[in-house]
Write an enzyme that holds these catalytic residues in place. Structure first.
Site, PDB file in Angstrom:
ATOM      1  N   ARG A 226       0.852  -1.188   0.000  1.00 15.87           N
ATOM      2  CA  ARG A 226       0.000   0.000   0.000  1.00 15.87           C
ATOM      3  C   ARG A 226       0.889   1.240   0.000  1.00 15.87           C
ATOM      4  O   ARG A 226       1.970   1.241   0.614  1.00 15.87           O
ATOM      5  CB  ARG A 226      -0.886   0.050   1.248  1.00 15.87           C
ATOM      6  N   HIS A 274      -0.767   0.770  -9.639  1.00 17.99           N
ATOM      7  CA  HIS A 274      -1.523  -0.162  -8.777  1.00 17.99           C
ATOM      8  C   HIS A 274      -2.056  -1.327  -9.635  1.00 17.99           C
ATOM      9  O   HIS A 274      -3.258  -1.609  -9.657  1.00 17.99           O
ATOM     10  CB  HIS A 274      -2.672   0.556  -8.061  1.00 17.99           C
TER      11      HIS A 274
END
Ligand code: NDP
Ligand code: OXD
Length: 311
Positions: A226, A274
């Site tokens: 993350r 991502h």
């Protein structure tokens, strides 16, 4: 009939809707009346307060393996959260980690630069056996990536909250295990969940504890966990002043990464949007539907999030 609320990003919702609707009554929005009929919610980054409007909600299904996008809701109802565990996602993530480790290890950036310059110049190459890959987060994804790298000949170790036993992977854990883990790591792979304990853990000071061998260009970091695990200003500094040789980031403090962010333009950083792993409804919806049925038949749910741990 009880309903399923689907709340995922627009571009993805069609496929999720199609698959879920084969067996369940799915809604994308609700009024006061339908709110009472919603028993399950399938979500990615639900709006804070959204789930609190569902008085009969029984289970939340996360479309992602990370659940920080749900736990950050201050009004989150106290119902079980089922997290994604999927062979397909694990395989995607493993491919990504192996790709990025190999590209850094085999000096991909240097050879691409030489190609652009029309330069034919072979560089010395260390064997994988001499390189230690350290994986922060030895869970579902970390273990799979670690084993794949182990099979390729790398030395692999892992760091987790509690001791883990994975064949051929040295386990370090907790606060006391972190420094010895980092001191022996050349390529750091970050696959941690974002929790209050892990936020900002990848900072300048931590990068300074990675191994620096003579005759080796310096440590490498790959973060596919993350964005908020990392302090981006620190990574920028480390990549500029040589504390880090190279890095790959798939996740960022702010996503999409703003065009003005200098990270886009660092020659020794690879940026991916991502994209390391993708939650595929074709693989995940059947598992969710099975869990709904099992729950209704009193057979319980699969792995649920432990809210006190935050993952
Ligand atoms: P798991 O829950 O299976 O594993 C988490 C691991 O992190 C465990 O080993 C756990 O330790 C460790 N951990 C958690 N907190 C700490 C801590 N405070 N200190 C040390 N170790 C800690 O997660 P997954 O492997 O399924 O996923 C990991 C993360 O990857 C997700 O949370 C998500 O953020 C990210 N992800 C990113 C994707 C992308 O496309 N970039 C796609 C999918 C996931 P222990 O073993 O002791 O419990
Ligand atoms: C996930 C993700 O958490 O896609 O699964 O990031």
């Amino acid at each position: 009939m009880s309903k399923v609320l689907l709340s995922v990003e627009d571009t993805e919702s069609k496929d999720w809707y199609k698959r879920l609707s084969l067996e369940r009554d799915v809604v994308l929005t609700f009024d006061d009346q339908t709110a009472h009929d919603i028993k399950y919610a399938v979500v990615w980054k639900p709006k804070p307060g959204l789930l609190a409007q569902l008085p009969n909600l029984k289970v939340i299904f996360s479309v992602g393996a990370g659940v920080d996008h749900i736990l950050s809701d201050p009004m989150l109802p106290d119902v079980p959260i089922v997290k994604v565990v999927s062979e397909n996602l694990t395989q995607h993530m493993t491919e990504y980690v192996v790709w990025r480790v190999l590209d850094h290890h085999r000096q991909g950036a240097l050879y691409r630069e030489q190609q652009h310059a029309g330069q034919w110049l072979e560089k010395p190459q260390r064997p994988a056996q001499d390189v230690s890959v350290g994986i922060m987060g030895l869970g579902q994804l970390g273990r799979s990536a670690g084993l794949a790298l182990k099979h390729m000949g790398f030395r692999v170790s892992g760091w987790s909250r509690t001791a883990q036993q994975v064949d051929g992977i040295a386990s370090y854990y907790g606060h006391d295990g972190l420094t010895p883990f980092l001191n022996g790591t050349d390529i750091l792979v970050v696959l941690l969940p974002l929790t209050p304990e892990t936020e900002g853990i990848i900072n300048y000071e931590l990068l300074g504890r990675l191994r620096r061998l003579p005759d080796y260009p310096g440590p490498v970091v790959i973060n596919a966990g993350r964005g908020k695990l990392q302090r981006e200003a620190d990574i920028l500094k480390a990549l500029t002043d040589g504390k880090l040789h190279e890095a790959t980031l798939d996740v960022f403090e702010e996503e999409p990464l703003p065009r003005s962010n200098p990270l886009w333009r660092l020659p020794n950083l690879v940026v991916t949007p991502h994209a390391a792993g993708m939650s595929d409804p074709n693989h995940l919806v059947p598992a969710m539907l099975r869990q709904m049925t099992a729950y209704e038949q009193g057979r319980g749910l699969g792995p649920v999030v432990d809210r006190t741990r935050g993952y």
